[in-house]
Design a protein around this motif. Structure first.
Motif, mmCIF file in Angstrom:
data_model
loop_
_atom_site.group_PDB
_atom_site.id
_atom_site.type_symbol
_atom_site.label_atom_id
_atom_site.label_comp_id
_atom_site.label_asym_id
_atom_site.label_seq_id
_atom_site.Cartn_x
_atom_site.Cartn_y
_atom_site.Cartn_z
ATOM 1 N N UNK B 71 0.772 -1.094 0.233
ATOM 2 C CA UNK B 71 0.246 -0.113 -0.006
ATOM 3 C C UNK B 71 1.235 1.310 -0.374
ATOM 4 N N UNK B 72 1.939 1.281 0.513
ATOM 5 C CA UNK B 72 2.378 2.347 0.617
ATOM 6 C C UNK B 72 3.798 2.992 -0.187
ATOM 7 N N UNK B 73 4.050 1.745 -1.124
ATOM 8 C CA UNK B 73 5.025 2.464 -2.014
ATOM 9 C C UNK B 73 4.889 2.040 -3.482
ATOM 10 N N UNK B 74 5.256 2.889 -4.633
ATOM 11 C CA UNK B 74 4.555 2.756 -5.849
ATOM 12 C C UNK B 74 6.105 3.473 -6.494
ATOM 13 N N UNK B 75 6.854 2.515 -7.021
ATOM 14 C CA UNK B 75 8.341 2.807 -7.564
ATOM 15 C C UNK B 75 7.741 3.048 -9.104
ATOM 16 N N UNK B 76 8.138 3.877 -9.422
ATOM 17 C CA UNK B 76 8.284 4.358 -11.341
ATOM 18 C C UNK B 76 9.430 4.284 -11.846
ATOM 19 N N UNK B 77 9.267 2.877 -12.363
ATOM 20 C CA UNK B 77 11.112 2.619 -13.804
ATOM 21 C C UNK B 77 10.827 2.864 -14.370
ATOM 22 N N UNK B 78 12.186 3.026 -15.768
ATOM 23 C CA UNK B 78 12.123 4.750 -16.453
ATOM 24 C C UNK B 78 13.766 2.517 -17.410
ATOM 25 N N UNK B 79 12.600 2.767 -18.243
ATOM 26 C CA UNK B 79 14.003 0.734 -18.832
ATOM 27 C C UNK B 79 15.107 2.068 -19.217
ATOM 28 N N UNK B 80 14.438 2.165 -20.838
ATOM 29 C CA UNK B 80 15.670 3.296 -21.485
ATOM 30 C C UNK B 80 15.819 4.525 -21.608
#
Lengths: 110, 112
Positions: B71-80
């Motif tokens: 519930x607490x964490x929501x990471x955003x990933x940029x791959x390239x």
């Protein structure tokens, strides 16, 4: 597609010179209209939510109003500390997200 | 209550590198959002989540990925990373989709 348009893009005011910001929207069933304030280099800060036409809310020198097609943010006798970007956003009845307008940058000079 | 926190505050990436922007909220909110804000513009929704394990695309999802394991964490990933991803990224959370969102301080990302 939901659209939110804010005008003017920028507004320069003298301290004490009252003015209004406009937010016009086209959504299929407005659920809520939100006003935020954003200072440079910071995240938006919530000001008001309006849910139905005719509704008004006030906070210090700010007053937000809502009609069926637009909302106004009135700034009465502004002070330099009211300088910020003001963002408007809407949610539609069937949606899970906010659609933001481009914002109005307000500069109040002493 | 810390509210919504984001790390890092600033980052410079080279084209093609990858990174993860972190977002944590301590308000027990179900809904979390990622936005990007280009200079002089409003916010555009990248991805959002209605609860742990559930995510959905926003207006501009291409080039990004998200996950929501808690519930607490929501990471955003940029791959390239690409220069078009140069922007300020804001994470937000709300108790309900129709209630006000609380925003983090933002991450300023430059891709060179």
């Amino acid at each position: 597609e939901d659209q939110v348009t804010q005008s003017p893009e920028a507004l320069r005011l003298q301290e004490g010179e009252s003015s209004s910001l406009n937010c016009s929207y086209t959504v299929s069933g407005l659920r809520g209209l939100f006003w935020y304030r954003q200072d440079p280099g910071k995240g938006p800060e919530f000001l008001f939510t309006l849910y139905s036409a005719g509704e008004e809310k006030e906070k210090e020198r700010l007053k937000a109003t809502l009609t069926k097609k637009e909302s106004f943010l009135h700034i009465t006798a502004p002070k330099p500390e009211d300088s910020a970007t003001y963002l408007c956003a809407v949610t539609e009845a069937a949606g899970n997200k906010l659609t933001f307008g481009g914002g109005t940058r307000v500069l109040v000079k002493p | 209550n810390a509210g919504v926190t984001q790390t890092p505050k600033f980052r410079i990436l080279k084209i093609g590198q990858s990174m993860t922007l972190q977002c944590t909220q301590d308000m027990n909110h179900n809904y979390m959002y990622w936005y990007r804000q280009d200079p002089g513009m409003g916010l555009k929704l990248i991805y959002y989540s209605v609860g742990a394990g559930i995510t959905d695309k926003g207006e501009v999802p291409n080039g990004y990925n998200v996950s929501r394991s808690t519930t607490e964490d929501f990471p955003l990933r940029l791959e390239l990373a690409a220069p078009s991803q140069t922007s300020v990224y804001f994470c937000a959370s709300s108790y309900d989709s129709q209630m006000e969102q609380f925003f983090g301080p933002g991450t300023r990302l430059t891709v060179l």
